[in-house]
Design an enzyme around this catalytic site. Structure first.
Site, PDB file in Angstrom:
ATOM      1  N   ASP A  62     -12.489 -67.350   3.943  1.00  0.00           N
ATOM      2  CA  ASP A  62     -12.166 -67.522   5.358  1.00  0.00           C
ATOM      3  C   ASP A  62     -10.679 -67.382   5.657  1.00  0.00           C
ATOM      4  OD1 ASP A  62     -11.701 -69.947   3.998  1.00  0.00           O
ATOM      5  OD2 ASP A  62     -13.495 -70.862   4.820  1.00  0.00           O
TER       6      ASP A  62
ATOM      7  N   ASN B 270     -18.466 -82.741   6.544  1.00  0.00           N
ATOM      8  CA  ASN B 270     -19.679 -82.584   7.353  1.00  0.00           C
ATOM      9  C   ASN B 270     -20.685 -81.631   6.699  1.00  0.00           C
ATOM     10  OD1 ASN B 270     -18.452 -80.128   7.676  1.00  0.00           O
ATOM     11  ND2 ASN B 270     -18.263 -80.212   9.895  1.00  0.00           N
TER      12      ASN B 270
ATOM     13  N   HIS C  50     -20.006 -78.529   5.572  1.00  0.00           N
ATOM     14  CA  HIS C  50     -19.784 -77.083   5.735  1.00  0.00           C
ATOM     15  C   HIS C  50     -19.412 -76.441   4.407  1.00  0.00           C
ATOM     16  CE1 HIS C  50     -15.245 -77.693   6.876  1.00  0.00           C
ATOM     17  NE2 HIS C  50     -15.321 -77.343   5.605  1.00  0.00           N
TER      18      HIS C  50
ATOM     19  N   GLU D 163     -20.234 -74.128   9.831  1.00  0.00           N
ATOM     20  CA  GLU D 163     -20.315 -75.508  10.309  1.00  0.00           C
ATOM     21  C   GLU D 163     -21.758 -75.898  10.624  1.00  0.00           C
ATOM     22  OE1 GLU D 163     -17.756 -77.333  10.068  1.00  0.00           O
ATOM     23  OE2 GLU D 163     -16.038 -76.718  11.272  1.00  0.00           O
TER      24      GLU D 163
HETATM   25  C1  F6R Z   1     -11.767 -73.279   2.507  1.00  0.00           C
HETATM   26  C2  F6R Z   1     -13.164 -73.543   2.872  1.00  0.00           C
HETATM   27  C3  F6R Z   1     -13.618 -74.907   3.235  1.00  0.00           C
HETATM   28  C4  F6R Z   1     -13.104 -76.000   2.287  1.00  0.00           C
HETATM   29  C5  F6R Z   1     -13.566 -77.368   2.746  1.00  0.00           C
HETATM   30  C6  F6R Z   1     -13.034 -78.481   1.872  1.00  0.00           C
HETATM   31  O1  F6R Z   1     -11.571 -71.932   2.187  1.00  0.00           O
HETATM   32  O2  F6R Z   1     -13.925 -72.627   2.910  1.00  0.00           O
HETATM   33  O3  F6R Z   1     -15.021 -74.942   3.236  1.00  0.00           O
HETATM   34  O4  F6R Z   1     -13.537 -75.740   0.994  1.00  0.00           O
HETATM   35  O5  F6R Z   1     -13.177 -77.585   4.072  1.00  0.00           O
HETATM   36  O6  F6R Z   1     -11.649 -78.542   2.024  1.00  0.00           O
HETATM   37  P1  F6R Z   1     -10.734 -79.496   1.101  1.00  0.00           P
HETATM   38  O7  F6R Z   1     -10.805 -78.931  -0.279  1.00  0.00           O
HETATM   39  O8  F6R Z   1      -9.358 -79.392   1.691  1.00  0.00           O
HETATM   40  O9  F6R Z   1     -11.332 -80.849   1.182  1.00  0.00           O
END
Ligand code: F6R
Length: 246
Positions: free
Chosen positions: A67, A136, A138, A143
C-alpha cells in the site's frame, strides 16, 4: 495455519527475516510482497544484517508493496516509498527496477491501481506476502466493511487506522484519509503468507481472528483462515489471549 509464538519482538524479527531469507534461497527470483508499519521494521533490520553477512542476495528478488498513502510523494517522510528505501531498499542489492510501490501522487489514481495489478500479473502472483495486522483486523489497507475488494483500489482509512498510524505523523490530522491498497484477492492468491504481530495492543485482534469459525468481511484477516499456506509469527504479548498454540 501455522502459529509460532516467540518470546519477544527481537525473536519475532529474527525468525521472520530467516523465513524470508530461506524462501529467497529456494527461489532467488522470489516475488515478495512487503508491508510497512511498525511491525516489520525489525525484520527489515535483520534482513539487512543477513545481506551484509553475505547470507542472502536480493539481486533477483522482485518486490511489491501492499500500500501507499494517497497524496504523499515518494520524498515525503511519511510515505511508504520513503519508509521502504530508508529502512530496507537502500541497504540491500535489489535493483531499483525490481521494486514496486503504488504511486500515491499519480494523476489518475484509478489508472495507477489498474497498472499496479497488471505489473503483479506479469509475475502471475506473489510468492511470499508479508503482512501485519491492524487492530481492527485489516490486512494491507483492506478495512472491515460490508464488502472487500479483490484488486488494487483506493480505500478510505477508518478512524481507528488513522489514529493507530498517527504515531508516525506530527499530528493525527496529517494522516491521509485515503490509501491505495492491494486487494484481498491479490493477497489471497499469494502462494505463501507470513503474518507478523507484536505487542499487547494486537492481543485482542489475534485472539478474535484465530478463533473465528467463519470468514467475515468485518474481520478481513479472517480470510487467511482459508488460505492453504499461512504462517503467523506472534510474540508473547500479542499471543497473551490465545492458549495452547505454538
Ligand atoms: C502496512 C499495512 C498495514 C499494517 C497494519 C499494522 O503496509 O499494510 O496493514 O501492517 O496497519 O501496522 P503496525 O505494524 O504499525 O501495527
Amino acid at each position: 495455519m501455522k502459529v509460532i509464538v516467540v518470546k519477544d519482538y527481537t525473536e519475532l524479527s529474527k525468525k521472520a527475516a530467516f523465513f524470508v531469507a530461506e524462501e529467497i534461497k529456494k527461489k532467488p527470483d522470489l516475488v515478495l510482497g512487503l508491508a510497512t508499519g511498525s511491525t516489520p521494521l525489525g525484520m527489515y533490520r535483520e534482513l539487512v544484517k543477513l545481506f551484509q553477512n553475505g547470507e542472502v542476495d536480493f539481486s533477483r528478488v522482485i518486490t511489491f508493496n501492499l500500500d501507499e498513502y494517497v497524496g504523499l510523494s515518494p520524498e515525503d517522510k511519511n510515505s511508504y516509498h520513503y519508509y521502504m528505501f530508508e529502512n530496507f531498499f537502500k541497504h540491500i542489492n535489489i535493483p531499483p527496477e525490481n521494486i514496486h510501490i503504488p504511486n500515491g501522487i499519480a494523476d489518475d489514481i484509478e489508472e495507477e491501481c489498474r497498472r499496479y495489478d497488471e505489473e503483479i500479473l506479469k509475475y502471475e502472483r506473489i510468492d511470499l506476502q508479508i503482512l501485519g495486522i491492524g487492530i481492527n483486523g485489516h490486512i494491507g489497507f483492506n478495512e472491515p466493511g460490508d464488502e472487500l475488494i479483490t484488486s488494487t483500489h483506493v480505500t478510505e482509512l477508518s478512524e481507528e487506522t488513522r489514529k493507530a498510524n498517527s504515531k508516525f505523523f506530527e499530528s493525527p490530522d496529517e494522516v491521509p484519509r485515503f490509501a491505495i491498497t492491494m486487494g484481498l484477492g491479490t493477497i489471497m492468491k499469494a502462494r505463501k503468507i507470513l503474518l507478523l504481530a507484536s505487542g499487547k495492543e494486537k492481543a485482542k485482534i489475534i485472539f478474535e481472528f484465530l478463533g473465528e469459525e467463519s470468514v467475515s468481511t468485518k474481520v478481513p484477516a479472517s480470510f487467511l483462515l482459508i488460505h492453504p499456506d499461512v504462517t503467523c509469527i506472534i510474540d508473547e504479548k500479542a499471543a497473551q489471549l490465545i492458549k495452547g498454540q505454538g
